[in-house]
Enzyme design. Sequence first.
Site, short mmCIF file in Angstrom:
data_model
loop_
_atom_site.label_atom_id
_atom_site.label_comp_id
_atom_site.label_asym_id
_atom_site.label_seq_id
_atom_site.Cartn_x
_atom_site.Cartn_y
_atom_site.Cartn_z
N ALA A 22 4.30 51.15 4.73
CA ALA A 22 3.26 51.22 3.69
C ALA A 22 2.07 50.39 4.15
O ALA A 22 1.59 49.49 3.47
CB ALA A 22 3.79 50.74 2.34
N HIS A 40 -2.08 44.82 7.75
CA HIS A 40 -1.22 45.14 8.91
C HIS A 40 -2.06 45.60 10.10
O HIS A 40 -1.82 45.20 11.23
CB HIS A 40 -0.25 46.30 8.57
CG HIS A 40 0.72 46.00 7.49
ND1 HIS A 40 0.70 46.66 6.28
CD2 HIS A 40 1.76 45.14 7.43
CE1 HIS A 40 1.69 46.21 5.52
NE2 HIS A 40 2.34 45.29 6.19
N ASP A 59 1.70 35.79 3.73
CA ASP A 59 3.11 35.41 3.57
C ASP A 59 3.30 34.04 4.23
O ASP A 59 3.98 33.93 5.25
CB ASP A 59 4.00 36.48 4.19
CG ASP A 59 3.80 37.82 3.53
OD1 ASP A 59 3.95 37.90 2.31
OD2 ASP A 59 3.47 38.79 4.24
N GLN A 94 6.85 32.68 4.68
CA GLN A 94 7.54 33.50 5.70
C GLN A 94 7.07 33.06 7.11
O GLN A 94 7.89 32.88 8.01
CB GLN A 94 7.22 34.97 5.47
CG GLN A 94 7.60 35.87 6.62
CD GLN A 94 7.52 37.34 6.25
OE1 GLN A 94 8.40 37.83 5.56
NE2 GLN A 94 6.51 38.03 6.71
N SER A 111 -1.60 43.90 0.03
CA SER A 111 -0.14 43.88 0.02
C SER A 111 0.33 45.31 -0.21
O SER A 111 -0.30 46.06 -0.95
CB SER A 111 0.35 42.99 -1.12
OG SER A 111 1.70 43.27 -1.39
O1 PAF Z 1 6.51 40.74 5.94
C1 PAF Z 1 7.28 41.71 6.03
O2 PAF Z 1 6.88 42.88 5.89
C2 PAF Z 1 8.75 41.47 6.32
O3 PAF Z 1 9.22 40.36 5.65
C3 PAF Z 1 9.09 41.41 7.82
C4 PAF Z 1 8.43 40.22 8.50
C5 PAF Z 1 8.66 42.70 8.49
C6 PAF Z 1 10.61 41.25 7.99
O4 PAF Z 1 11.30 42.32 7.42
#
Ligand code: PAF
Length: 282
Positions: free
Chosen positions: A32, A37, A151, A154, A186
Amino acid sequence: MKLIRNPWKLQQRLEKERARGKTVGFVPTMGALHEGHLSLVRAAHRENDITVVSIFVNPTQFVVNEDYAKYPRVLSDDIKKLRTVKADYLFCPSVAAMYPEGYATFVDVSPRLANVLCGKFRPGHFRGVATVVAKLLNITGSCRLYLGAKDFQQATVISRFVHDLNLPTHVRVMPTVREKGGLAMSSRNRYLSPGERQRAVAISRVLFKFKKDLLRGKRGRLAGLKARALRELKKNVDRIQYFEVVEPGTLALLKKRQKNMTVLTACFVGKTRLIDNVIIRT
Ligand code: PAF
């Protein structure tokens, strides 16, 4: 762009690329894809010879009753977008290829990093993230890894385990990409109705106001600024899970200002859970 579904095949291909002296830039995603990205893929393309993107909706990072089943899966749209940013390999494994029967190994990150902030509300989430990213890094091999600052927790968890486990990976955390009004991009923004999207803009507005007031003021304690931010957020979002100021790197909660700080929040707008943060260097 070459689409590969088999982990061993990608591993072998990339080993060959590296043996020819090529560097590999890797962008893990759950698909998505949006401009956030694509900005990571562009950075990987700029800084490496070969760019690899993965699309895998990782079941182990979703908590019961979350959106695993309904998470948007739009592979053909994603492929079109990836062609525009010149990715070389797209890795799309199946769940069975990543977690075959008998699968028994997980990466457990310290609760100090994994059970705070989002981890408090999503138990096991960062264990799932760390496990899948460790697997993906072993498949891609030595590389530069591109993550978005949106994130933040993360990125902190991943940077920590990459360092702790001596992985041959260089982590690059790239700036959050925002929509015109400031809403952090997002994949989950597509769940928002037009009205919800308008209210969601308050999240970044409040974070940036917090940063501005903090940089302008002299007071050490953060409680007053935090209370004001929460009042403003409450007027716009439906539920606030947390709004915290932390020390980047350790994610330790801060009550007083210091040189480097990150302000993070998670809120629900309607049924959609959104996260955002601002990084402050005084
Ligand atoms: O940020 C994301 O989309 C996910 O957490 C990742 C880093 C691809 C791990 O599945």
